[in-house]
Design an enzyme around this catalytic site. Structure first.
Site, PDB file in Angstrom:
ATOM      1  N   GLU A 220      40.120  44.413  48.457  1.00  0.00           N
ATOM      2  CA  GLU A 220      39.801  45.689  47.621  1.00  0.00           C
ATOM      3  C   GLU A 220      39.873  47.123  48.589  1.00  0.00           C
ATOM      4  O   GLU A 220      40.372  48.192  48.010  1.00  0.00           O
ATOM      5  CB  GLU A 220      38.396  45.720  47.029  1.00  0.00           C
ATOM      6  CG  GLU A 220      38.435  44.699  45.564  1.00  0.00           C
ATOM      7  CD  GLU A 220      38.564  43.332  46.133  1.00  0.00           C
ATOM      8  OE1 GLU A 220      38.717  43.075  47.334  1.00  0.00           O
ATOM      9  OE2 GLU A 220      37.995  42.533  44.978  1.00  0.00           O
TER      10      GLU A 220
ATOM     11  N   ALA B 160      41.880  41.638  40.216  1.00  0.00           N
ATOM     12  CA  ALA B 160      41.781  42.445  38.949  1.00  0.00           C
ATOM     13  C   ALA B 160      43.163  43.054  38.760  1.00  0.00           C
ATOM     14  O   ALA B 160      43.891  43.216  39.855  1.00  0.00           O
ATOM     15  CB  ALA B 160      40.702  43.460  39.096  1.00  0.00           C
TER      16      ALA B 160
ATOM     17  N   GLY C  69      39.191  39.880  42.720  1.00  0.00           N
ATOM     18  CA  GLY C  69      38.610  39.064  41.712  1.00  0.00           C
ATOM     19  C   GLY C  69      38.817  37.629  41.548  1.00  0.00           C
ATOM     20  O   GLY C  69      38.225  36.683  41.142  1.00  0.00           O
TER      21      GLY C  69
ATOM     22  N   GLU D 296      36.726  36.039  43.887  1.00  0.00           N
ATOM     23  CA  GLU D 296      35.287  36.087  43.271  1.00  0.00           C
ATOM     24  C   GLU D 296      35.155  35.104  42.315  1.00  0.00           C
ATOM     25  O   GLU D 296      33.872  34.389  42.051  1.00  0.00           O
ATOM     26  CB  GLU D 296      35.041  37.578  42.810  1.00  0.00           C
ATOM     27  CG  GLU D 296      35.001  38.552  44.054  1.00  0.00           C
ATOM     28  CD  GLU D 296      35.008  39.937  43.398  1.00  0.00           C
ATOM     29  OE1 GLU D 296      35.856  40.421  42.883  1.00  0.00           O
ATOM     30  OE2 GLU D 296      34.003  40.900  43.771  1.00  0.00           O
TER      31      GLU D 296
HETATM   32  N1  DAK Z   1      47.326  43.459  39.340  1.00  0.00           N
HETATM   33  C1  DAK Z   1      48.491  43.495  38.556  1.00  0.00           C
HETATM   34  N2  DAK Z   1      49.910  43.105  38.888  1.00  0.00           N
HETATM   35  C2  DAK Z   1      49.929  42.264  39.861  1.00  0.00           C
HETATM   36  C3  DAK Z   1      48.863  42.064  40.726  1.00  0.00           C
HETATM   37  C4  DAK Z   1      47.470  42.673  40.461  1.00  0.00           C
HETATM   38  N3  DAK Z   1      46.318  42.408  40.996  1.00  0.00           N
HETATM   39  N4  DAK Z   1      49.330  41.276  41.772  1.00  0.00           N
HETATM   40  C5  DAK Z   1      50.529  41.148  41.510  1.00  0.00           C
HETATM   41  N5  DAK Z   1      51.125  41.744  40.475  1.00  0.00           N
HETATM   42  C6  DAK Z   1      52.183  41.742  39.718  1.00  0.00           C
HETATM   43  C7  DAK Z   1      53.227  42.368  40.788  1.00  0.00           C
HETATM   44  O1  DAK Z   1      52.917  43.980  40.333  1.00  0.00           O
HETATM   45  C8  DAK Z   1      54.669  41.951  40.399  1.00  0.00           C
HETATM   46  O2  DAK Z   1      55.012  42.955  39.108  1.00  0.00           O
HETATM   47  P1  DAK Z   1      56.401  42.982  38.759  1.00  0.00           P
HETATM   48  O3  DAK Z   1      56.694  44.004  39.844  1.00  0.00           O
HETATM   49  O4  DAK Z   1      57.120  41.731  38.795  1.00  0.00           O
HETATM   50  O5  DAK Z   1      56.376  43.599  37.229  1.00  0.00           O
HETATM   51  C9  DAK Z   1      54.199  40.525  39.905  1.00  0.00           C
HETATM   52  O6  DAK Z   1      52.728  40.480  39.749  1.00  0.00           O
HETATM   53  C10 DAK Z   1      54.840  39.523  41.264  1.00  0.00           C
HETATM   54  O7  DAK Z   1      54.169  40.236  42.523  1.00  0.00           O
HETATM   55  P2  DAK Z   1      54.744  40.500  43.980  1.00  0.00           P
HETATM   56  O8  DAK Z   1      56.424  40.815  43.530  1.00  0.00           O
HETATM   57  O9  DAK Z   1      54.011  41.621  44.575  1.00  0.00           O
HETATM   58  O10 DAK Z   1      54.781  39.139  44.626  1.00  0.00           O
HETATM   59  P3  DAK Z   1      54.850  38.935  45.938  1.00  0.00           P
HETATM   60  O11 DAK Z   1      54.781  37.424  46.043  1.00  0.00           O
HETATM   61  O12 DAK Z   1      55.607  39.769  46.813  1.00  0.00           O
HETATM   62  O13 DAK Z   1      53.304  39.349  46.591  1.00  0.00           O
HETATM   63  C11 DAK Z   1      50.984  39.408  46.418  1.00  0.00           C
HETATM   64  C12 DAK Z   1      51.956  38.672  46.143  1.00  0.00           C
HETATM   65  C13 DAK Z   1      49.587  38.570  45.890  1.00  0.00           C
HETATM   66  C14 DAK Z   1      50.397  39.297  47.928  1.00  0.00           C
HETATM   67  C15 DAK Z   1      51.018  40.586  45.923  1.00  0.00           C
HETATM   68  O14 DAK Z   1      51.438  40.771  44.404  1.00  0.00           O
HETATM   69  C16 DAK Z   1      49.715  41.601  45.862  1.00  0.00           C
HETATM   70  O15 DAK Z   1      49.293  41.974  47.158  1.00  0.00           O
HETATM   71  N6  DAK Z   1      49.158  41.541  44.698  1.00  0.00           N
HETATM   72  C17 DAK Z   1      47.923  42.532  44.834  1.00  0.00           C
HETATM   73  C18 DAK Z   1      46.763  41.644  45.200  1.00  0.00           C
HETATM   74  C19 DAK Z   1      45.433  42.526  45.296  1.00  0.00           C
HETATM   75  O16 DAK Z   1      45.409  43.618  45.796  1.00  0.00           O
HETATM   76  N7  DAK Z   1      44.259  41.994  44.550  1.00  0.00           N
HETATM   77  C20 DAK Z   1      43.104  42.439  44.513  1.00  0.00           C
HETATM   78  C21 DAK Z   1      42.943  43.332  43.344  1.00  0.00           C
HETATM   79  S1  DAK Z   1      41.617  44.316  43.454  1.00  0.00           S
HETATM   80  C22 DAK Z   1      35.933  46.568  39.911  1.00  0.00           C
HETATM   81  C23 DAK Z   1      35.703  45.294  39.708  1.00  0.00           C
HETATM   82  C24 DAK Z   1      36.353  44.218  40.261  1.00  0.00           C
HETATM   83  C25 DAK Z   1      37.272  44.735  41.125  1.00  0.00           C
HETATM   84  C26 DAK Z   1      37.487  46.210  41.183  1.00  0.00           C
HETATM   85  C27 DAK Z   1      36.767  47.016  40.731  1.00  0.00           C
HETATM   86  N8  DAK Z   1      34.642  47.576  39.284  1.00  0.00           N
HETATM   87  C28 DAK Z   1      33.822  47.988  40.222  1.00  0.00           C
HETATM   88  C29 DAK Z   1      35.513  48.242  38.305  1.00  0.00           C
HETATM   89  C30 DAK Z   1      38.494  43.777  41.726  1.00  0.00           C
HETATM   90  C31 DAK Z   1      39.351  44.417  42.326  1.00  0.00           C
HETATM   91  C32 DAK Z   1      40.350  43.478  42.341  1.00  0.00           C
HETATM   92  O17 DAK Z   1      40.593  42.320  42.304  1.00  0.00           O
END
Ligand code: DAK
Length: 270
Positions: free
Chosen positions: A135, A66, A112, A115
């Site tokens: 998450e 997400a 997500g 998922e």
């Molecule tokens: N959201 C927004 N931007 C993201 C992103 C994300 N999930 N993942 C990456 N980006 C963006 C980064 O901020 C960066 O943007 P700039 O700084 O260039 O503007 C760009 O993509 C490139 O990322 P990195 O520079 O970080 O690239 P790396 O190769 O160094 O790292 C990475 C890649 C995938 C390991 C890292 O970006 C990372 O850890 N990303 C976050 C992954 C993550 O935590 N995903 C889970 C999100 S939580 C809900 C329903 C559903 C959900 C929650 C609640 N309700 C109950 C409301 C679901 C939640 C999730 O999915």
């Protein structure tokens, strides 16, 4: 319909949806979720599409979860409920689509992203793919069905370890635990997925729909009830033109030409 955050192609009865926000590693924001939902509605109505493939733009990410900027800045509890409901609606629509869906995971499938892949019928992944439900590290839990679908797919304890630690696993670990059907070099991932999709697209639409429904519904009930569901699904198949064509073609030593016509009153029971 024109989309901003996804690419939507149809060729040879196969549709490919590409999540297309490469600058944010294809993270799911509200706009993308809404457009994805609308594209699934289009697919549902289009009788020509036999198989759907999902993948991510670029060579780094399928979907990195997400969109954290949306999660961090603006969601009140009511908006969070709306976002989660939209997410569940889309994942359920995906899982219940009457055609097979293959996830071609070409990089990060986090939160997500995992998922979405889990709501598909099966996953092919590139060697550089990474899966995870991170998450917990954000102080939340999976919100699009991950706690439910992952546990059903890989078992309760393996799922708990992934969810409690939030750690990423490689494509080969995901393959070992039964999350991924096949691992491929990045350059041949789409070619192989399209090959498998083509093989599936040549089969009868009615029998594919019945088989998907029987497996999916059967997973949530006891074996005896599941076998009854199979009897229903089988009898619906036998009443269709495709079953006659398939069996006749075998006896006439020719390739079947499935029309995939859905008899509406019958198809409503699938
Ligand atoms: N959201 C927004 N931007 C993201 C992103 C994300 N999930 N993942 C990456 N980006 C963006 C980064 O901020 C960066 O943007 P700039 O700084 O260039 O503007 C760009 O993509 C490139 O990322 P990195 O520079 O970080 O690239 P790396 O190769 O160094 O790292 C990475 C890649 C995938 C390991 C890292 O970006 C990372 O850890 N990303 C976050 C992954 C993550 O935590 N995903 C889970 C999100 S939580 C809900 C329903 C559903 C959900 C929650 C609640 N309700 C109950 C409301 C679901 C939640 C999730 O999915």
């Amino acid at each position: 319909m024109k989309y901003n955050t996804i690419l939507f192609q149809i060729e040879n009865n196969i549709s490919i949806i590409t999540f297309n926000r490469p600058k944010a590693l294809n993270a799911l924001n509200s706009e993308l979720l809404s457009e994805f939902s609308a594209a699934l509605d289009e697919i549902q109505k289009n009788q020509e599409i036999r198989v759907l493939i999902l993948t991510g733009a670029g060579d780094k990410s399928f979907v990195a979860g997400a969109d954290i900027t949306e999660l961090a800045c603006c969601l009140s509890s009511i908006q969070a409920r709306h976002f989660a409901s939209l997410g569940h609606l889309v994942m359920n629509k995906l899982q219940e689509l009457p055609i097979p869906v293959i996830a071609a995971v070409n990089g990060f499938a986090l939160g997500g992203g995992s998922e979405v892949a889990l709501a598909c019928d099966f996953i092919y992944a590139s060697e550089n793919a990474k899966f995870g439900l991170p998450e917990i590290t954000l102080g939340i839990i999976p919100g699009f069905g991950g706690t439910q679908r992952l546990a059903r797919q890989i078992g309760k304890n393996m799922a708990k370890e992934m969810i409690f630690t939030g750690k990423m696993i490689s494509a080969s670990e995901a393959h070992q635990i039964g999350m991924v059907n096949k691992i491929l070099p990045p350059a041949s991932l789409m070619e192989e997925v399209i090959k498998t999709a083509g093989m599936i697209a040549s089969k009868g639409r009615v029998s594919l729909r019945a088989a998907k429904q029987a497996v999916n519904s059967g997973m949530d009930v006891d074996l005896a009830t599941g076998c009854k569901l199979e009897i229903d699904a089988f009898s619906i198949c036998m009443a269709g033109e495709d079953a006659r064509e398939g069996t006749t073609a075998f006896l006439e030593k020719r390739k079947p030409e499935f029309k995939g016509q859905l008899n509406e009153p019958i198809s409503k029971r699938l």
